[in-house]
Motif scaffolding. Structure first.
Motif, PDB file in Angstrom:
ATOM      1  N   GLY A 109       0.813  -1.217   0.000  1.00  0.00           N
ATOM      2  CA  GLY A 109       0.000   0.000   0.000  1.00  0.00           C
ATOM      3  C   GLY A 109       0.842   1.259   0.000  1.00  0.00           C
ATOM      4  N   VAL A 110       1.899   1.259   0.806  1.00  0.00           N
ATOM      5  CA  VAL A 110       2.809   2.410   0.841  1.00  0.00           C
ATOM      6  C   VAL A 110       3.500   2.565  -0.509  1.00  0.00           C
ATOM      7  N   ALA A 111       3.940   1.458  -1.094  1.00  0.00           N
ATOM      8  CA  ALA A 111       4.596   1.511  -2.403  1.00  0.00           C
ATOM      9  C   ALA A 111       3.646   2.053  -3.471  1.00  0.00           C
ATOM     10  N   LEU A 112       2.394   1.593  -3.456  1.00  0.00           N
ATOM     11  CA  LEU A 112       1.421   2.093  -4.438  1.00  0.00           C
ATOM     12  C   LEU A 112       1.181   3.587  -4.281  1.00  0.00           C
ATOM     13  N   SER A 113       1.145   4.064  -3.036  1.00  0.00           N
ATOM     14  CA  SER A 113       0.911   5.496  -2.828  1.00  0.00           C
ATOM     15  C   SER A 113       2.076   6.338  -3.343  1.00  0.00           C
ATOM     16  N   LYS A 114       3.265   5.747  -3.385  1.00  0.00           N
ATOM     17  CA  LYS A 114       4.437   6.459  -3.920  1.00  0.00           C
ATOM     18  C   LYS A 114       4.496   6.372  -5.450  1.00  0.00           C
ATOM     19  N   ILE A 115       4.051   5.238  -5.995  1.00  0.00           N
ATOM     20  CA  ILE A 115       4.149   4.990  -7.435  1.00  0.00           C
ATOM     21  C   ILE A 115       3.023   5.676  -8.210  1.00  0.00           C
ATOM     22  N   ILE A 116       1.797   5.522  -7.725  1.00  0.00           N
ATOM     23  CA  ILE A 116       0.634   6.079  -8.426  1.00  0.00           C
ATOM     24  C   ILE A 116       0.593   7.586  -8.185  1.00  0.00           C
ATOM     25  N   PRO A 117       0.497   8.377  -9.236  1.00  0.00           N
ATOM     26  CA  PRO A 117       0.612   9.831  -9.090  1.00  0.00           C
ATOM     27  C   PRO A 117      -0.591  10.529  -8.436  1.00  0.00           C
ATOM     28  N   LEU A 118      -1.632   9.815  -8.099  1.00  0.00           N
ATOM     29  CA  LEU A 118      -2.794  10.431  -7.452  1.00  0.00           C
ATOM     30  C   LEU A 118      -2.477  10.720  -5.991  1.00  0.00           C
ATOM     31  N   LYS A 119      -3.111  11.731  -5.423  1.00  0.00           N
ATOM     32  CA  LYS A 119      -2.902  12.089  -4.022  1.00  0.00           C
ATOM     33  C   LYS A 119      -3.875  11.297  -3.139  1.00  0.00           C
ATOM     34  N   ILE A 120      -3.690   9.985  -3.092  1.00  0.00           N
ATOM     35  CA  ILE A 120      -4.510   9.109  -2.262  1.00  0.00           C
ATOM     36  C   ILE A 120      -3.620   8.592  -1.137  1.00  0.00           C
ATOM     37  N   PRO A 121      -4.086   8.672   0.112  1.00  0.00           N
ATOM     38  CA  PRO A 121      -3.253   8.211   1.226  1.00  0.00           C
ATOM     39  C   PRO A 121      -2.958   6.715   1.126  1.00  0.00           C
TER      40      PRO A 121
END
Length: 148
Positions: A46-58
């Motif tokens: 989840g943390v990796a996805l939040s860094k990779i995906i450019p959307l501002k989703i926590p």
């Protein structure tokens, strides 16, 4: 916070949670380790996805989404994952997380005091909204899967 620090914090929380799970719920640490590893992997993903995906989703939103996906009944390993994770009691996780949060707030007590009573009011609305949203989503999923 970088990925290495996140992993370090997750390992500390995991160790505290395993001990808390053993003391409070008499579940063997060895039995709980596979479930804890799965939870850590879900958190890291989840943390990796939040860094990779450019959307501002926590990252917590990604963590919840991944957790729901891997335990959805139609997922291949859902029953295996659920069986392993159920060895880790939820309250043993919250004990370690709340302890870590207390230490963090204690470190920044001046900043916390400056946030005034408004933060308590806002927190109550956030908790209520999260609870109601979770209940609605659960109801929909349980109806769709004919569980209720």
């Amino acid at each position: 916070m970088n990925f290495k620090n996140t992993l370090f914090v997750l390992i500390i929380i995991s160790i505290l949670s395993l001990v808390s799970n053993f003391i409070g719920y008499h579940t063997s640490i060895i039995e709980s380790i596979p479930g804890m590893i799965i939870l850590v992997i879900i958190c890291l993903a989840g943390v990796a996805l939040s860094k990779i995906i450019p959307l501002k989703i926590p990252s917590v939103a990604y963590i919840v989404l991944i957790g729901c996906m891997v335990t959805f009944p139609y997922f291949s390993f859902a029953s295996t994952i659920s069986t392993m994770v159920e060895k880790v009691n939820f309250l043993s996780l919250t004990t370690a997380i709340l302890a870590y949060t207390g230490i963090s707030i204690g470190k920044d007590l001046d900043a916390f005091a400056k946030s005034s009573w408004k933060i308590i009011f806002l927190s109550c609305f956030i908790f209520i909204g999260t609870y109601i949203s979770s209940a609605i989503i659960s109801q929909i999923i349980l109806k769709l899967t004919n569980q209720i």
